[in-house]
Design an enzyme around this catalytic site. Structure first.
Site, PDB file in Angstrom:
ATOM      1  N   GLU A   1       0.921  -1.263  -0.036  1.00 35.90           N
ATOM      2  CA  GLU A   1      -0.053  -0.186   0.204  1.00 35.90           C
ATOM      3  C   GLU A   1       0.763   1.263  -0.114  1.00 35.90           C
ATOM      4  OE1 GLU A   1      -2.125  -1.446   3.468  1.00 35.90           O
ATOM      5  OE2 GLU A   1      -4.217  -1.273   2.228  1.00 35.90           O
ATOM      6  N   GLU A  37      -3.907  -9.608   3.669  1.00 36.35           N
ATOM      7  CA  GLU A  37      -4.587  -9.252   5.006  1.00 36.35           C
ATOM      8  C   GLU A  37      -5.682 -10.235   5.310  1.00 36.35           C
ATOM      9  OE1 GLU A  37      -3.819  -7.045   2.942  1.00 36.35           O
ATOM     10  OE2 GLU A  37      -2.964  -5.439   3.681  1.00 36.35           O
TER      11      GLU A  37
HETATM   12  N1  CO8 Z   1       4.586  -7.260  11.701  1.00 38.15           N
HETATM   13  C1  CO8 Z   1       5.146  -7.471  12.726  1.00 38.15           C
HETATM   14  N2  CO8 Z   1       6.390  -8.134  12.799  1.00 38.15           N
HETATM   15  C2  CO8 Z   1       6.735  -8.585  11.624  1.00 38.15           C
HETATM   16  C3  CO8 Z   1       5.869  -8.475  10.494  1.00 38.15           C
HETATM   17  C4  CO8 Z   1       4.750  -7.929  10.367  1.00 38.15           C
HETATM   18  N3  CO8 Z   1       3.936  -7.568   9.353  1.00 38.15           N
HETATM   19  N4  CO8 Z   1       6.493  -9.485   9.448  1.00 38.15           N
HETATM   20  C5  CO8 Z   1       7.629  -9.887   9.998  1.00 38.15           C
HETATM   21  N5  CO8 Z   1       7.872  -9.756  11.325  1.00 38.15           N
HETATM   22  C6  CO8 Z   1       8.581 -10.269  12.390  1.00 38.15           C
HETATM   23  C7  CO8 Z   1       8.390 -11.685  12.773  1.00 38.15           C
HETATM   24  O1  CO8 Z   1       7.219 -11.890  13.829  1.00 38.15           O
HETATM   25  C8  CO8 Z   1       9.622 -12.098  13.153  1.00 38.15           C
HETATM   26  O2  CO8 Z   1       9.825 -11.725  14.335  1.00 38.15           O
HETATM   27  P1  CO8 Z   1      10.570 -12.869  15.655  1.00 38.15           P
HETATM   28  O3  CO8 Z   1      11.869 -12.892  15.015  1.00 38.15           O
HETATM   29  O4  CO8 Z   1      10.470 -11.743  16.892  1.00 38.15           O
HETATM   30  O5  CO8 Z   1       9.846 -14.048  15.596  1.00 38.15           O
HETATM   31  C9  CO8 Z   1      10.572 -11.392  12.335  1.00 38.15           C
HETATM   32  O6  CO8 Z   1       9.958 -10.368  11.780  1.00 38.15           O
HETATM   33  C10 CO8 Z   1      11.396 -12.098  11.044  1.00 38.15           C
HETATM   34  O7  CO8 Z   1      10.088 -12.644  10.318  1.00 38.15           O
HETATM   35  P2  CO8 Z   1      10.106 -14.209   9.698  1.00 38.15           P
HETATM   36  O8  CO8 Z   1      11.014 -15.045  10.335  1.00 38.15           O
HETATM   37  O9  CO8 Z   1       8.710 -14.626   9.123  1.00 38.15           O
HETATM   38  O10 CO8 Z   1      10.813 -13.412   8.394  1.00 38.15           O
HETATM   39  P3  CO8 Z   1      11.094 -14.458   6.964  1.00 38.15           P
HETATM   40  O11 CO8 Z   1      12.151 -13.319   6.086  1.00 38.15           O
HETATM   41  O12 CO8 Z   1      11.110 -15.718   7.003  1.00 38.15           O
HETATM   42  O13 CO8 Z   1       9.785 -13.762   6.311  1.00 38.15           O
HETATM   43  C11 CO8 Z   1       7.988 -12.386   5.503  1.00 38.15           C
HETATM   44  C12 CO8 Z   1       9.477 -12.439   5.924  1.00 38.15           C
HETATM   45  C13 CO8 Z   1       7.478 -13.081   4.293  1.00 38.15           C
HETATM   46  C14 CO8 Z   1       7.773 -10.975   5.362  1.00 38.15           C
HETATM   47  C15 CO8 Z   1       7.092 -12.956   6.680  1.00 38.15           C
HETATM   48  O14 CO8 Z   1       7.733 -12.217   7.822  1.00 38.15           O
HETATM   49  C16 CO8 Z   1       5.780 -12.527   6.679  1.00 38.15           C
HETATM   50  O15 CO8 Z   1       4.671 -13.142   5.917  1.00 38.15           O
HETATM   51  N6  CO8 Z   1       5.178 -11.286   7.399  1.00 38.15           N
HETATM   52  C17 CO8 Z   1       3.984 -10.759   7.355  1.00 38.15           C
HETATM   53  C18 CO8 Z   1       3.647 -10.506   6.305  1.00 38.15           C
HETATM   54  C19 CO8 Z   1       2.000 -10.074   6.076  1.00 38.15           C
HETATM   55  O16 CO8 Z   1       1.037 -10.668   6.405  1.00 38.15           O
HETATM   56  N7  CO8 Z   1       1.672  -8.499   6.122  1.00 38.15           N
HETATM   57  C20 CO8 Z   1       0.676  -8.121   6.044  1.00 38.15           C
HETATM   58  C21 CO8 Z   1       0.390  -7.513   7.563  1.00 38.15           C
HETATM   59  S1  CO8 Z   1      -1.239  -6.829   7.719  1.00 38.15           S
HETATM   60  C22 CO8 Z   1      -1.322  -5.447   7.024  1.00 38.15           C
HETATM   61  O17 CO8 Z   1      -0.433  -4.798   6.411  1.00 38.15           O
HETATM   62  C23 CO8 Z   1      -2.314  -4.630   6.972  1.00 38.15           C
HETATM   63  C24 CO8 Z   1      -2.195  -3.107   6.603  1.00 38.15           C
HETATM   64  C25 CO8 Z   1      -3.493  -2.167   6.829  1.00 38.15           C
HETATM   65  C26 CO8 Z   1      -3.580  -2.294   8.293  1.00 38.15           C
HETATM   66  C27 CO8 Z   1      -5.019  -1.389   8.641  1.00 38.15           C
HETATM   67  C28 CO8 Z   1      -5.007  -1.283  10.018  1.00 38.15           C
HETATM   68  C29 CO8 Z   1      -6.507  -1.147  10.621  1.00 38.15           C
END
Ligand code: CO8
Length: 257
Positions: free
Chosen positions: A111, A131
């Site tokens: 976004e 999401e």
């Molecule tokens: N938020 C918080 N922490 C995150 C996020 C995130 N979006 N993404 C990754 N992290 C953290 C993990 O929790 C992890 O933390 P820890 O080491 O403490 O366990 C650390 O980052 C590393 O993550 P991974 O081990 O998963 O790292 P990888 O390199 O294996 O994978 C990815 C990277 C593919 C990016 C994976 O982390 C992932 O899928 N992340 C989530 C992606 C996602 O679903 N994003 C959408 C979120 S929802 C959103 O954006 C809504 C927007 C509108 C909101 C409106 C509000 C009302």
């Protein structure tokens, strides 16, 4: 404001803003969005902005899921409103803004990229609006902007499925302007296109950006009215007099505004 999650670097009159939260894959926390809002609301000076994420697996891995998990609906609404405000500030900045995407641009990351004028990416870039996998919906403008970029049917497919796109598919769909082998090539190309833009009238570029934003969603007749008003306004600028005079005198223009 003390920026704790953004790195700022200004040179050649271009401000590079790097979202820097490596342990959370550069996810957008309330703190990060508040910093971005402050930065963009007080933006003055540089002729362009590059938005990127600090080097690693992600450009921006979305909104901060850890923070959202504990939010009440009211807090969620405030968070969504903050993210939407930041995307609007990006869209309405009076200078060109390029997103330089290397790695995951998911959810709020995708976004943010879509709120920039256009997107350059590396081959490592991955886009998506996942999401629905979290029981959420795109909240920082994904439902409003994705279909404008890729068409309604594709946007529906991507938002309902939450599936990821690699850089090649994102390029094919028009979400990404160009794909590069690595970060260095991507930033070099972004700086080059910004240098080309900088040679043009800043007032005219600003007016184009503002018209393109204002006509988004308007019908042809209404859009043409907005364009005509800005076209008329261009005749009031020193840049227009200089640009046309320079053309006729067969010399390079010197723009001032
Ligand atoms: N938020 C918080 N922490 C995150 C996020 C995130 N979006 N993404 C990754 N992290 C953290 C993990 O929790 C992890 O933390 P820890 O080491 O403490 O366990 C650390 O980052 C590393 O993550 P991974 O081990 O998963 O790292 P990888 O390199 O294996 O994978 C990815 C990277 C593919 C990016 C994976 O982390 C992932 O899928 N992340 C989530 C992606 C996602 O679903 N994003 C959408 C979120 S929802 C959103 O954006 C809504 C927007 C509108 C909101 C409106 C509000 C009302």
């Amino acid at each position: 404001m003390d920026y704790q999650t953004l790195l700022l670097d200004e040179h050649d009159d271009v401000l590079t803003v790097t979202v820097h939260r490596p342990p959370a894959r550069n996810a957008l926390s309330q703190r990060t969005l508040t910093e971005l809002r402050h930065l963009l609301a007080t933006f003055a000076g540089p002729r362009a902005l590059l938005l990127t994420g600090s080097e690693g697996p992600a450009f921006i891995a979305g909104a901060d899921i850890r923070e959202m998990a504990a939010m009440t609906p009211e807090e969620g609404e405030r968070f969504g409103a903050l993210g939407q405000e930041v995307t609007r500030l990006l869209e309405q900045l009076p200078v060109p803004v390029i997103a330089c995407v290397d790695g995951y641009a998911l959810g709020g990351g995708c976004e943010m990229a879509m709120a920039c004028d256009f997107v350059y990416a590396t081959r490592k870039a991955v886009f998506g609006q996942p999401e629905v996998l979290l029981g959420l919906i795109p909240g920082f403008g994904g439902c409003v902007r994705l279909f404008r970029r890729v068409g309604v049917a594709k946007a529906r497919e991507l938002i309902y499925s939450g599936r990821r796109l690699d850089a090649a598919e994102a390029h094919r769909l028009g979400l990404v302007n160009e794909v590069f082998d690595n970060r260095e090539e991507m930033f070099a190309a972004a700086r080059l296109v910004l240098a080309d833009i900088a040679a043009n009238s800043p007032a005219a570029v600003k007016a184009c950006k503002s018209v393109l934003d204002a006509v988004d969603g308007l019908g042809v007749e209404e859009g043409l009215k907005v364009e005509l008003e800005a076209f008329r306004e261009a005749f009031t600028t020193a840049d227009m007099r200089e640009g046309t005079a320079a053309f006729l005198a067969k010399r390079a223009p010197t723009f001032r505004t």
